[in-house]
Design an enzyme around this catalytic site. Structure first.
Site, PDB file in Angstrom:
ATOM      1  N   GLU A 116       0.829  -1.191   0.000  1.00 54.47           N
ATOM      2  CA  GLU A 116       0.000   0.000   0.000  1.00 54.47           C
ATOM      3  C   GLU A 116       0.870   1.250   0.000  1.00 54.47           C
ATOM      4  O   GLU A 116       1.937   1.281   0.601  1.00 54.47           O
ATOM      5  CB  GLU A 116      -0.953  -0.016   1.203  1.00 54.47           C
ATOM      6  CG  GLU A 116      -1.993  -1.121   1.042  1.00 54.47           C
ATOM      7  CD  GLU A 116      -2.980  -1.237   2.192  1.00 54.47           C
ATOM      8  OE1 GLU A 116      -4.125  -1.616   1.926  1.00 54.47           O
ATOM      9  OE2 GLU A 116      -2.623  -0.954   3.349  1.00 54.47           O
ATOM     10  N   CYS A 129       3.473   8.445   1.342  1.00 51.42           N
ATOM     11  CA  CYS A 129       4.012   7.459   2.279  1.00 51.42           C
ATOM     12  C   CYS A 129       4.227   6.164   1.500  1.00 51.42           C
ATOM     13  O   CYS A 129       3.266   5.581   1.003  1.00 51.42           O
ATOM     14  CB  CYS A 129       3.006   7.268   3.423  1.00 51.42           C
ATOM     15  SG  CYS A 129       3.497   6.001   4.602  1.00 51.42           S
ATOM     16  N   CYS A 136       6.712  -7.411   7.048  1.00 53.97           N
ATOM     17  CA  CYS A 136       7.836  -6.915   7.847  1.00 53.97           C
ATOM     18  C   CYS A 136       8.385  -8.079   8.658  1.00 53.97           C
ATOM     19  O   CYS A 136       7.608  -8.909   9.122  1.00 53.97           O
ATOM     20  CB  CYS A 136       7.358  -5.793   8.777  1.00 53.97           C
ATOM     21  SG  CYS A 136       8.691  -4.924   9.614  1.00 53.97           S
ATOM     22  N   CYS A 140       6.409  -5.443  15.830  1.00 55.53           N
ATOM     23  CA  CYS A 140       6.006  -4.440  16.814  1.00 55.53           C
ATOM     24  C   CYS A 140       4.538  -4.705  17.169  1.00 55.53           C
ATOM     25  O   CYS A 140       3.704  -4.867  16.279  1.00 55.53           O
ATOM     26  CB  CYS A 140       6.196  -3.040  16.255  1.00 55.53           C
ATOM     27  SG  CYS A 140       7.907  -2.768  15.729  1.00 55.53           S
ATOM     28  N   CYS A 143       1.471  -2.687  15.715  1.00 52.33           N
ATOM     29  CA  CYS A 143       1.487  -2.363  14.281  1.00 52.33           C
ATOM     30  C   CYS A 143       0.800  -3.456  13.465  1.00 52.33           C
ATOM     31  O   CYS A 143       1.114  -4.638  13.602  1.00 52.33           O
ATOM     32  CB  CYS A 143       2.930  -2.191  13.822  1.00 52.33           C
ATOM     33  SG  CYS A 143       3.093  -1.982  12.045  1.00 52.33           S
ATOM     34  N   CYS A 371      -1.304   5.615   9.927  1.00 47.55           N
ATOM     35  CA  CYS A 371      -0.057   4.964  10.343  1.00 47.55           C
ATOM     36  C   CYS A 371      -0.335   3.614  10.968  1.00 47.55           C
ATOM     37  O   CYS A 371      -1.157   3.501  11.866  1.00 47.55           O
ATOM     38  CB  CYS A 371       0.659   5.769  11.427  1.00 47.55           C
ATOM     39  SG  CYS A 371       1.044   7.417  10.975  1.00 47.55           S
TER      40      CYS A 371
HETATM   41  N1  SAH Z   1       8.983   0.210   9.838  1.00 46.49           N
HETATM   42  C1  SAH Z   1       9.299   1.569   9.994  1.00 46.49           C
HETATM   43  C2  SAH Z   1       8.412   2.496   9.198  1.00 46.49           C
HETATM   44  C3  SAH Z   1       6.943   2.183   9.107  1.00 46.49           C
HETATM   45  S1  SAH Z   1       5.865   2.514  10.405  1.00 46.49           S
HETATM   46  C4  SAH Z   1       9.229   1.941  11.445  1.00 46.49           C
HETATM   47  O1  SAH Z   1       8.785   1.150  12.246  1.00 46.49           O
HETATM   48  O2  SAH Z   1       9.684   3.015  11.766  1.00 46.49           O
HETATM   49  C5  SAH Z   1       5.523   4.262  10.450  1.00 46.49           C
HETATM   50  C6  SAH Z   1       5.205   4.721  11.888  1.00 46.49           C
HETATM   51  O3  SAH Z   1       3.872   4.324  12.298  1.00 46.49           O
HETATM   52  C7  SAH Z   1       6.155   4.106  12.891  1.00 46.49           C
HETATM   53  O4  SAH Z   1       6.564   5.042  13.835  1.00 46.49           O
HETATM   54  C8  SAH Z   1       5.277   3.058  13.520  1.00 46.49           C
HETATM   55  O5  SAH Z   1       5.780   2.672  14.760  1.00 46.49           O
HETATM   56  C9  SAH Z   1       3.944   3.753  13.585  1.00 46.49           C
HETATM   57  N2  SAH Z   1       2.817   2.846  13.809  1.00 46.49           N
HETATM   58  C10 SAH Z   1       2.740   1.526  13.571  1.00 46.49           C
HETATM   59  N3  SAH Z   1       1.524   1.039  13.915  1.00 46.49           N
HETATM   60  C11 SAH Z   1       0.818   2.090  14.388  1.00 46.49           C
HETATM   61  C12 SAH Z   1      -0.515   2.236  14.869  1.00 46.49           C
HETATM   62  N4  SAH Z   1      -1.353   1.220  14.909  1.00 46.49           N
HETATM   63  N5  SAH Z   1      -0.931   3.461  15.246  1.00 46.49           N
HETATM   64  C13 SAH Z   1      -0.093   4.533  15.151  1.00 46.49           C
HETATM   65  N6  SAH Z   1       1.171   4.449  14.698  1.00 46.49           N
HETATM   66  C14 SAH Z   1       1.635   3.241  14.323  1.00 46.49           C
HETATM   67 FE1  SF4 Z   2       7.661  -3.316  10.962  1.00 46.51          FE
HETATM   68 FE2  SF4 Z   2       5.448  -2.115  11.881  1.00 46.51          FE
HETATM   69 FE3  SF4 Z   2       7.550  -2.414  13.484  1.00 46.51          FE
HETATM   70 FE4  SF4 Z   2       7.687  -0.657  11.466  1.00 46.51          FE
HETATM   71  S1  SF4 Z   2       6.311  -0.550  13.245  1.00 46.51           S
HETATM   72  S2  SF4 Z   2       9.270  -2.175  12.052  1.00 46.51           S
HETATM   73  S3  SF4 Z   2       6.449  -1.767   9.917  1.00 46.51           S
HETATM   74  S4  SF4 Z   2       6.315  -4.093  12.603  1.00 46.51           S
END
Ligand code: SAH
Ligand code: SF4
Length: 398
Positions: A116, A129, A136, A140, A143, A371
């Site tokens: 996406e 974005c 991934c 996390c 996420c 995000c």
């Molecule tokens: N993988 C990279 C970039 C993608 S995530 C990273 O982790 O930095 C982009 C941002 O969105 C990151 O800061 C991530 O931690 C945040 N993010 C992920 N899931 C989210 C959620 N459910 N609500 C708000 N932010 C989130």
């Molecule tokens: Fe991967 Fe989501 Fe963690 Fe970013 S925030 S490193 S996309 S699992």
């Protein structure tokens, strides 16, 4: 580095060269790689630089996809290019437009995989974005992408291709023969590597794609308009400064190793102290300004006054901006968004300590474009079927 909990990166990257007889995709080749390919095709070395300039301008400045219209090249040279190369982009499978104007593209790449890409229009500018991986390797816990295991790295062509597709959709290529309009406002003026995947685990392709995007004779976005977000792949941070030079954002999200281990498990490999040491060096190495600390606001998990105070203590001495991200919900998520007053109070403490602390307005929530909500639609469908099965007890499992 802690010896336990190794996080390995086991991925397949599609090779650059197409098999014998196939045509090589120009999109994603750096200038050097394009030059080498043109020489291999029979372009005399003396002419190679000029030919690279010409082809480059057609593809990245004017957005042309057809060799036959490259009228400053001889006809037989165009035919030769056509025989050896293609100008191929991933395909937009669907586009959703949010009530707030955010556009989410579902993009299909080679192998039938999907990622996406999200375009967020803002006053006088707009941010794209983009994704760097399908899924991934990291997990996390807040996420949505993290629930989808890594399928593969995107190629440089697929990464720069997302930018090109968006410019197609926004109709933002200058007409052949005209300038870029660099001084006027651009619809697509900024890029954030904040889509699916961990960009620093696909470093070479991300770097090559960003080199193409930053090239002044093409899409020409300056390195200060590109922000790469990492969860904290410490050994690649200095490389990012030296080889890309873009702005850096870090998914910080917690102020103790105990909590960060749970939220951002890569912390077990490189902890807060190691991460901060790498970040401290970044502005000097990249000659850039502030680091953006992303901090997702999770109710009763990381949102206390004590957290805010610990945060400002930890980052002392680092030129920083703290981006507070209200948690975006997704089906089955184990967290809740912090209350609005809590987020404001947290922002206030950080602000009083001298840091900008904007609260990121969720964009495109109604189309799951905010995000952390990104995920391949097919994967989402698969997951929800599994969820339904689990909920109804129809999956036959005990
Ligand atoms: N993988 C990279 C970039 C993608 S995530 C990273 O982790 O930095 C982009 C941002 O969105 C990151 O800061 C991530 O931690 C945040 N993010 C992920 N899931 C989210 C959620 N459910 N609500 C708000 N932010 C989130
Ligand atoms: Fe991967 Fe989501 Fe963690 Fe970013 S925030 S490193 S996309 S699992």
């Amino acid at each position: 580095m802690a010896a336990d909990a190794p996080i390995t990166q086991d991925v397949v990257t599609i090779p650059r060269k197409l098999p014998e007889g196939g045509r090589l995709n120009i999109v994603g080749l750096t200038r050097d790689a394009l030059r080498a390919a043109l020489i291999e095709m029979g372009t005399p070395e003396k002419q190679a630089k000029m030919r690279v300039n010409q082809v480059w301008q057609w593809i990245y400045h004017w957005g042309v996809r057809d060799f036959s219209v490259m009228t400053n090249l001889a006809k037989d040279y165009r035919a030769k290019l056509e025989a050896h190369f293609e100008i191929a982009l991933p395909e937009i499978v669907s586009k959703q437009v949010s009530a707030d104007g955010t556009r989410k593209y579902l993009v299909r790449i080679a192998g039938g995989h999907e990622v996406e890409t999200v375009y967020i229009p803002e006053e006088g500018r707009g941010t794209l974005c983009i994704s760097s991986q399908v899924g991934c390797t990291l997990t996390c816990s807040f996420c949505h992408t993290g629930t989808q295991k890594l399928v593969r790295n995107l190629t440089a062509g697929e990464i720069v291709g997302q930018v090109m597709l968006a410019r197609d959709d926004l109709d933002e290529w200058p007409a052949p023969g005209t300038g870029t309009g660099e001084d006027g406002p651009r619809l697509l003026s900024n890029i954030v590597l904040m889509g699916m995947g961990e960009p620093l685990y696909n470093f070479d392709n991300v770097r090559d794609a960003m080199k193409i995007v930053m090239d002044g004779e093409g899409i020409a976005l300056s390195r200060r308009r590109i922000t790469l977000s990492t969860s904290g792949v410490v050994p690649e941070i200095a490389r990012c400064a030296e080889e890309i030079g873009c702005l850096m954002a870090v998914s910080f999200h917690a102020t103790t190793d105990e909590v960060r281990n749970k939220l951002v498990p890569i912390n077990k490999r490189w902890n807060i102290e190691e991460l901060l040491n790498a970040l401290r060096e970044y502005p000097r190495l990249s000659n850039s300004e502030r680091i953006t600390f992303e901090y997702v606001m999770l109710k009763d998990v990381n949102d206390s006054d004590a957290d805010a105070r610990r945060l400002v203590n930890l980052i002392k001495g680092i030129p920083a901006k703290i981006n507070l991200i209200p948690f975006n919900e997704w089906p089955g998520a184990p967290y809740e968004r912090s209350d609005w007053e809590r987020i404001e109070r947290f922002a206030d403490i950080v602000h009083k300590a001298g840091y900008a602390s904007p609260i990121r307005t969720p964009r495109g929530e109604d189309i799951m474009a905010a995000c952390g909500q990104l995920k391949s639609a097919t994967e989402r469908a698969r997951k929800s079927r599994a969820q339904i099965a689990a909920e109804t007890g129809l999956d036959g499992a005990a």
